[in-house]
Design a protein around this motif. Structure first.
Motif, PDB file in Angstrom:
ATOM      1  N   LEU A 125       6.426   8.211  -2.170  1.00 43.79           N
ATOM      2  CA  LEU A 125       5.595   7.928  -0.999  1.00 43.79           C
ATOM      3  C   LEU A 125       4.116   7.991  -1.358  1.00 43.79           C
ATOM      4  O   LEU A 125       3.302   7.197  -0.847  1.00 43.79           O
ATOM      5  CB  LEU A 125       5.922   8.929   0.111  1.00 43.79           C
ATOM      6  N   ASN A 126       3.759   8.904  -2.240  1.00 46.98           N
ATOM      7  CA  ASN A 126       2.360   9.016  -2.667  1.00 46.98           C
ATOM      8  C   ASN A 126       1.937   7.794  -3.481  1.00 46.98           C
ATOM      9  O   ASN A 126       0.837   7.248  -3.285  1.00 46.98           O
ATOM     10  CB  ASN A 126       2.188  10.291  -3.492  1.00 46.98           C
ATOM     11  N   PHE A 127       2.823   7.347  -4.396  1.00 43.88           N
ATOM     12  CA  PHE A 127       2.527   6.141  -5.183  1.00 43.88           C
ATOM     13  C   PHE A 127       2.294   4.946  -4.261  1.00 43.88           C
ATOM     14  O   PHE A 127       1.351   4.177  -4.443  1.00 43.88           O
ATOM     15  CB  PHE A 127       3.691   5.841  -6.133  1.00 43.88           C
ATOM     16  N   ARG A 128       3.187   4.804  -3.283  1.00 44.96           N
ATOM     17  CA  ARG A 128       3.070   3.644  -2.381  1.00 44.96           C
ATOM     18  C   ARG A 128       1.803   3.728  -1.548  1.00 44.96           C
ATOM     19  O   ARG A 128       1.111   2.723  -1.337  1.00 44.96           O
ATOM     20  CB  ARG A 128       4.290   3.563  -1.465  1.00 44.96           C
ATOM     21  N   GLY A 129       1.493   4.939  -1.052  1.00 44.62           N
ATOM     22  CA  GLY A 129       0.301   5.079  -0.215  1.00 44.62           C
ATOM     23  C   GLY A 129      -0.977   4.754  -0.969  1.00 44.62           C
ATOM     24  O   GLY A 129      -1.847   4.033  -0.467  1.00 44.62           O
ATOM     25  N   VAL A 130      -1.085   5.262  -2.183  1.00 40.66           N
ATOM     26  CA  VAL A 130      -2.264   4.976  -3.000  1.00 40.66           C
ATOM     27  C   VAL A 130      -2.303   3.492  -3.353  1.00 40.66           C
ATOM     28  O   VAL A 130      -3.386   2.856  -3.356  1.00 40.66           O
ATOM     29  CB  VAL A 130      -2.263   5.841  -4.275  1.00 40.66           C
ATOM     30  N   GLY A 131      -1.139   2.899  -3.638  1.00 41.81           N
ATOM     31  CA  GLY A 131      -1.093   1.480  -3.978  1.00 41.81           C
ATOM     32  C   GLY A 131      -1.572   0.592  -2.842  1.00 41.81           C
ATOM     33  O   GLY A 131      -2.261  -0.416  -3.073  1.00 41.81           O
ATOM     34  N   GLU A 132      -1.219   0.959  -1.616  1.00 37.01           N
ATOM     35  CA  GLU A 132      -1.655   0.166  -0.473  1.00 37.01           C
ATOM     36  C   GLU A 132      -3.179   0.229  -0.312  1.00 37.01           C
ATOM     37  O   GLU A 132      -3.820  -0.749   0.099  1.00 37.01           O
ATOM     38  CB  GLU A 132      -0.972   0.678   0.795  1.00 37.01           C
ATOM     39  N   ILE A 133      -3.758   1.370  -0.655  1.00 34.29           N
ATOM     40  CA  ILE A 133      -5.212   1.518  -0.538  1.00 34.29           C
ATOM     41  C   ILE A 133      -5.942   0.773  -1.653  1.00 34.29           C
ATOM     42  O   ILE A 133      -6.953   0.086  -1.416  1.00 34.29           O
ATOM     43  CB  ILE A 133      -5.600   3.011  -0.559  1.00 34.29           C
ATOM     44  N   LEU A 134      -5.414   0.891  -2.880  1.00 33.46           N
ATOM     45  CA  LEU A 134      -6.115   0.312  -4.038  1.00 33.46           C
ATOM     46  C   LEU A 134      -5.623  -1.088  -4.401  1.00 33.46           C
ATOM     47  O   LEU A 134      -6.181  -1.716  -5.301  1.00 33.46           O
ATOM     48  CB  LEU A 134      -5.955   1.241  -5.245  1.00 33.46           C
ATOM     49  N   GLY A 135      -4.581  -1.556  -3.733  1.00 33.21           N
ATOM     50  CA  GLY A 135      -4.143  -2.927  -3.940  1.00 33.21           C
ATOM     51  C   GLY A 135      -3.211  -3.148  -5.112  1.00 33.21           C
ATOM     52  O   GLY A 135      -3.293  -4.180  -5.780  1.00 33.21           O
ATOM     53  N   PRO A 180      12.326  -2.851 -12.117  1.00 36.80           N
ATOM     54  CA  PRO A 180      12.210  -2.091 -10.875  1.00 36.80           C
ATOM     55  C   PRO A 180      12.347  -3.011  -9.676  1.00 36.80           C
ATOM     56  O   PRO A 180      11.890  -4.157  -9.703  1.00 36.80           O
ATOM     57  CB  PRO A 180      10.801  -1.493 -10.941  1.00 36.80           C
ATOM     58  N   PRO A 181      12.976  -2.532  -8.619  1.00 34.44           N
ATOM     59  CA  PRO A 181      13.103  -3.362  -7.421  1.00 34.44           C
ATOM     60  C   PRO A 181      11.750  -3.616  -6.792  1.00 34.44           C
ATOM     61  O   PRO A 181      10.814  -2.814  -6.922  1.00 34.44           O
ATOM     62  CB  PRO A 181      13.996  -2.513  -6.502  1.00 34.44           C
ATOM     63  N   GLY A 182      11.613  -4.727  -6.117  1.00 33.88           N
ATOM     64  CA  GLY A 182      10.369  -5.071  -5.450  1.00 33.88           C
ATOM     65  C   GLY A 182      10.257  -4.387  -4.102  1.00 33.88           C
ATOM     66  O   GLY A 182      11.179  -3.722  -3.634  1.00 33.88           O
ATOM     67  N   ASP A 183       9.123  -4.576  -3.438  1.00 30.37           N
ATOM     68  CA  ASP A 183       8.896  -3.920  -2.150  1.00 30.37           C
ATOM     69  C   ASP A 183       9.901  -4.349  -1.089  1.00 30.37           C
ATOM     70  O   ASP A 183      10.171  -3.599  -0.151  1.00 30.37           O
ATOM     71  CB  ASP A 183       7.486  -4.219  -1.654  1.00 30.37           C
ATOM     72  N   GLU A 184      10.457  -5.566  -1.232  1.00 29.66           N
ATOM     73  CA  GLU A 184      11.381  -6.028  -0.210  1.00 29.66           C
ATOM     74  C   GLU A 184      12.661  -5.189  -0.180  1.00 29.66           C
ATOM     75  O   GLU A 184      13.387  -5.208   0.798  1.00 29.66           O
ATOM     76  CB  GLU A 184      11.728  -7.508  -0.417  1.00 29.66           C
ATOM     77  N   GLU A 185      12.922  -4.413  -1.256  1.00 33.48           N
ATOM     78  CA  GLU A 185      14.124  -3.595  -1.307  1.00 33.48           C
ATOM     79  C   GLU A 185      13.882  -2.157  -0.870  1.00 33.48           C
ATOM     80  O   GLU A 185      14.775  -1.335  -0.913  1.00 33.48           O
ATOM     81  CB  GLU A 185      14.696  -3.607  -2.727  1.00 33.48           C
ATOM     82  N   VAL A 186      12.673  -1.838  -0.452  1.00 33.16           N
ATOM     83  CA  VAL A 186      12.356  -0.478  -0.024  1.00 33.16           C
ATOM     84  C   VAL A 186      13.003  -0.213   1.334  1.00 33.16           C
ATOM     85  O   VAL A 186      12.815  -0.976   2.267  1.00 33.16           O
ATOM     86  CB  VAL A 186      10.835  -0.285   0.095  1.00 33.16           C
ATOM     87  N   PRO A 187      13.789   0.858   1.448  1.00 33.73           N
ATOM     88  CA  PRO A 187      14.404   1.175   2.748  1.00 33.73           C
ATOM     89  C   PRO A 187      13.346   1.392   3.819  1.00 33.73           C
ATOM     90  O   PRO A 187      12.243   1.879   3.557  1.00 33.73           O
ATOM     91  CB  PRO A 187      15.176   2.476   2.460  1.00 33.73           C
ATOM     92  N   ASP A 188      13.700   1.036   5.041  1.00 33.43           N
ATOM     93  CA  ASP A 188      12.750   1.144   6.146  1.00 33.43           C
ATOM     94  C   ASP A 188      12.255   2.569   6.358  1.00 33.43           C
ATOM     95  O   ASP A 188      11.099   2.789   6.717  1.00 33.43           O
ATOM     96  CB  ASP A 188      13.388   0.625   7.443  1.00 33.43           C
ATOM     97  N   TYR A 189      13.144   3.552   6.119  1.00 32.17           N
ATOM     98  CA  TYR A 189      12.740   4.926   6.429  1.00 32.17           C
ATOM     99  C   TYR A 189      11.600   5.419   5.536  1.00 32.17           C
ATOM    100  O   TYR A 189      10.898   6.361   5.890  1.00 32.17           O
ATOM    101  CB  TYR A 189      13.936   5.878   6.330  1.00 32.17           C
ATOM    102  N   LEU A 190      11.403   4.777   4.368  1.00 34.66           N
ATOM    103  CA  LEU A 190      10.288   5.198   3.520  1.00 34.66           C
ATOM    104  C   LEU A 190       8.941   4.837   4.126  1.00 34.66           C
ATOM    105  O   LEU A 190       7.915   5.372   3.716  1.00 34.66           O
ATOM    106  CB  LEU A 190      10.424   4.568   2.132  1.00 34.66           C
ATOM    107  N   SER A 191       8.938   3.922   5.073  1.00 35.97           N
ATOM    108  CA  SER A 191       7.692   3.543   5.745  1.00 35.97           C
ATOM    109  C   SER A 191       7.479   4.323   7.033  1.00 35.97           C
ATOM    110  O   SER A 191       6.471   4.142   7.705  1.00 35.97           O
ATOM    111  CB  SER A 191       7.716   2.034   6.052  1.00 35.97           C
TER     112      SER A 191
END
Length: 297
Positions: A183-193, A232-243
């Protein structure tokens, strides 16, 4: 028991032996039996049948480990507060939720007749020791408990100890820690692109498929074995609950909640330096192939 040499004879003469030739305990044994202690007080059980050997093993365990046995069966069943009071209540709630006692009951229902006979013989031995009115370990006095507060040992108790020990050797919170890191990786990635989910899988938490041809990768040459290029799976495979922001909150709160529970906190604080296991090595002169062999349990 056969005496093979003078040294053994001298040791047996010097030792203390408990015999079970008569009395109430003898009525539960198939034949003559004894427990022999060597000069280091290490006991050897001498019996004519498997039942008697296991019975006396239960007797000796109760003699030397009664407090540990009684406390651990209550601990794993979520009943430690019976001994320790309200201080153990939170731990009891967690262990009852985990359900080791329920798992032991399910295992008891599928034991073979032979195993049930062993479990019952062991329980009978423990209870034989309790019935003799022997002095209790000092822990009971500190808790103001007497023999009336010690329930008889049962086959279920032995299986519960097995479940508890297996739980203690296998339980960890790695999944929670890795999920929080994801979750931390994804959050930072969304901020930094950048794609935080792919970076999580490709960087510090990289995984690779199992390769049955490589036993010790460091000893292989470049190019040996099949290609290992996990995708590695792409973002489309991320389960909804992780968001879901409530999901991270739930994980964090649970982690904080069990940090105060003694039997579970080791899963949070253990950095791996205190973890060990059993292994053995056989010289090539002792193997069919002639090669040395190392094995782990």
């Amino acid at each position: 028991m056969k005496i093979r040499n003078r040294a053994q004879a001298a040791l047996i003469i010097a030792c203390l032996a408990i015999g079970f030739a008569g009395g109430a305990m003898a009525a539960e044994l198939d034949g003559p039996a004894s427990i022999v202690f060597d000069q280091y007080r290490v006991p050897t059980i001498v019996a004519q049948t498997e039942h008697d050997a296991i019975y006396l093993q239960g007797y000796m365990h109760a003699r030397d480990r009664l407090w540990q046995m009684d406390f651990q069966r209550r601990l794993f069943a979520g009943k430690a507060s019976e001994m320790l009071g309200s201080a153990a209540l939170a731990q009891d709630v967690q262990l009852r939720t985990l359900g080791l006692d329920r798992a032991a009951q399910r295992s008891l229902a599928v034991q073979t007749p032979e195993t049930m006979a062993w479990l019952q013989a062991y329980a009978d031995g423990v209870n034989a020791y309790l019935a003799l009115g022997n002095p209790l370990p000092p822990e009971y006095g500190a808790l103001e408990m007497d023999a009336a507060g010690i329930p008889p040992w049962t086959p279920l108790d032995s299986l519960l100890i097995v479940k508890g020990l297996a739980f203690g050797l296998s339980f960890d919170l790695g999944d929670i820690d890795r999920t929080l890191a994801l979750l931390n990786f994804r959050g930072v990635g969304e901020i930094l692109g950048f794609n935080g989910f792919q970076l999580f899988n490709a960087d510090l938490y990289r995984v690779a498929p199992f390769d049955a041809t490589i036993s010790i990768p460091a000893q292989t040459n470049a190019g040996d074995g099949p290609e290992q290029d996990p995708q590695p799976p792409g973002d489309e495979e991320v389960p909804d609950y992780l968001s879901d922001p409530n999901f991270e909150t739930m994980l964090t709160e649970y982690r904080d909640e069990i940090a105060e529970i003694p039997i579970l906190e080791n899963a949070l604080t253990n950095d791996g330096t205190e973890v060990g296991s059993n292994w053995w090595v056989a010289n090539g002169s002792l193997t069919d192939s002639g090669f040395p062999m190392i094995a782990n349990d």
